[in-house]
Design a protein around this motif. Sequence first.
Motif, short mmCIF file in Angstrom:
data_model
loop_
_atom_site.label_atom_id
_atom_site.label_comp_id
_atom_site.label_asym_id
_atom_site.label_seq_id
_atom_site.Cartn_x
_atom_site.Cartn_y
_atom_site.Cartn_z
N UNK A 79 -40.48 -2.13 -7.78
CA UNK A 79 -39.02 -2.03 -7.75
C UNK A 79 -38.36 -2.88 -8.82
N UNK A 80 -37.33 -2.33 -9.46
CA UNK A 80 -36.47 -3.06 -10.37
C UNK A 80 -35.14 -3.26 -9.66
N UNK A 81 -34.73 -4.51 -9.53
CA UNK A 81 -33.46 -4.83 -8.89
C UNK A 81 -32.50 -5.33 -9.97
N UNK A 82 -31.28 -4.82 -9.96
CA UNK A 82 -30.23 -5.29 -10.85
C UNK A 82 -29.03 -5.58 -9.96
N UNK A 83 -28.59 -6.85 -9.98
CA UNK A 83 -27.48 -7.27 -9.13
C UNK A 83 -26.32 -7.77 -9.98
N UNK A 84 -25.14 -7.28 -9.67
CA UNK A 84 -23.91 -7.75 -10.28
C UNK A 84 -23.20 -8.61 -9.24
N UNK A 85 -23.10 -9.90 -9.52
CA UNK A 85 -22.43 -10.82 -8.60
C UNK A 85 -21.03 -11.16 -9.06
N UNK A 86 -20.50 -10.40 -10.00
CA UNK A 86 -19.15 -10.62 -10.48
C UNK A 86 -18.20 -9.84 -9.57
N UNK A 87 -17.35 -10.55 -8.82
CA UNK A 87 -16.46 -9.86 -7.87
C UNK A 87 -15.33 -9.09 -8.53
N UNK A 88 -15.12 -9.29 -9.84
CA UNK A 88 -13.97 -8.67 -10.49
C UNK A 88 -14.33 -7.58 -11.51
N UNK A 89 -15.60 -7.51 -11.94
CA UNK A 89 -15.97 -6.56 -12.99
C UNK A 89 -17.12 -5.67 -12.53
N UNK A 90 -16.84 -4.39 -12.29
CA UNK A 90 -17.93 -3.46 -11.99
C UNK A 90 -18.52 -2.94 -13.30
N UNK A 91 -19.82 -2.95 -13.39
CA UNK A 91 -20.50 -2.46 -14.59
C UNK A 91 -21.12 -1.11 -14.28
N UNK A 92 -20.79 -0.10 -15.07
CA UNK A 92 -21.38 1.21 -14.88
C UNK A 92 -22.44 1.53 -15.92
N UNK A 93 -22.37 0.89 -17.08
CA UNK A 93 -23.32 1.16 -18.15
C UNK A 93 -24.01 -0.12 -18.60
N UNK A 94 -24.29 -1.01 -17.70
CA UNK A 94 -24.96 -2.27 -18.03
C UNK A 94 -26.43 -1.99 -18.31
N UNK A 95 -26.95 -2.51 -19.41
CA UNK A 95 -28.33 -2.23 -19.80
C UNK A 95 -29.21 -3.45 -19.58
N UNK A 96 -30.39 -3.21 -19.05
CA UNK A 96 -31.41 -4.25 -18.92
C UNK A 96 -32.73 -3.68 -19.42
N UNK A 97 -33.57 -4.54 -19.94
CA UNK A 97 -34.87 -4.09 -20.42
C UNK A 97 -35.88 -4.04 -19.29
N UNK A 98 -36.90 -3.25 -19.48
CA UNK A 98 -37.99 -3.14 -18.50
C UNK A 98 -39.32 -3.26 -19.24
N UNK A 99 -40.36 -3.63 -18.53
CA UNK A 99 -41.68 -3.80 -19.13
C UNK A 99 -42.40 -2.48 -19.37
N UNK A 100 -42.13 -1.50 -18.52
CA UNK A 100 -42.84 -0.24 -18.61
C UNK A 100 -41.88 0.93 -18.73
N UNK A 101 -42.22 1.85 -19.61
CA UNK A 101 -41.42 3.07 -19.74
C UNK A 101 -41.67 3.94 -18.51
N UNK A 102 -40.71 4.73 -18.15
CA UNK A 102 -40.86 5.62 -17.00
C UNK A 102 -39.52 6.05 -16.47
N UNK A 103 -39.55 6.71 -15.36
CA UNK A 103 -38.34 7.16 -14.69
C UNK A 103 -37.92 6.13 -13.67
N UNK A 104 -36.66 5.77 -13.72
CA UNK A 104 -36.10 4.82 -12.77
C UNK A 104 -34.97 5.52 -12.03
#
Length: 107
Positions: A79-104
Amino acid sequence: MNLLIQQRIEFPMSSNGYSFHLACRQWELLDKGVHKHIFNFDKDIMSLDENERVTSRGSLNVHHCDDTNMVISFTRGPFLFVFNFNPEVPYQLYRVGVDEAGEYHLS
């Protein structure tokens, strides 16, 4: 006139002699605002762990920690978890890197 109403939840602990009498449990807060969202988040995480045993899948591996934007991502098991703890800014296109290519899949 501004009236500040303090809402707090105090649990039995050493500072109050482990008293249930002094513990202010305001369960109605779970139906409002941030308390409702935190409660639902907690239920969802517990449900995920019950179904997928996430906490028993070894230690987590932090991939990304952005203090400025208040975003953290990590993997645990498959599992890849991405958490936004900013109460004022919703991110819809936030990018993070992953170690392995694949479908998420976003959940």
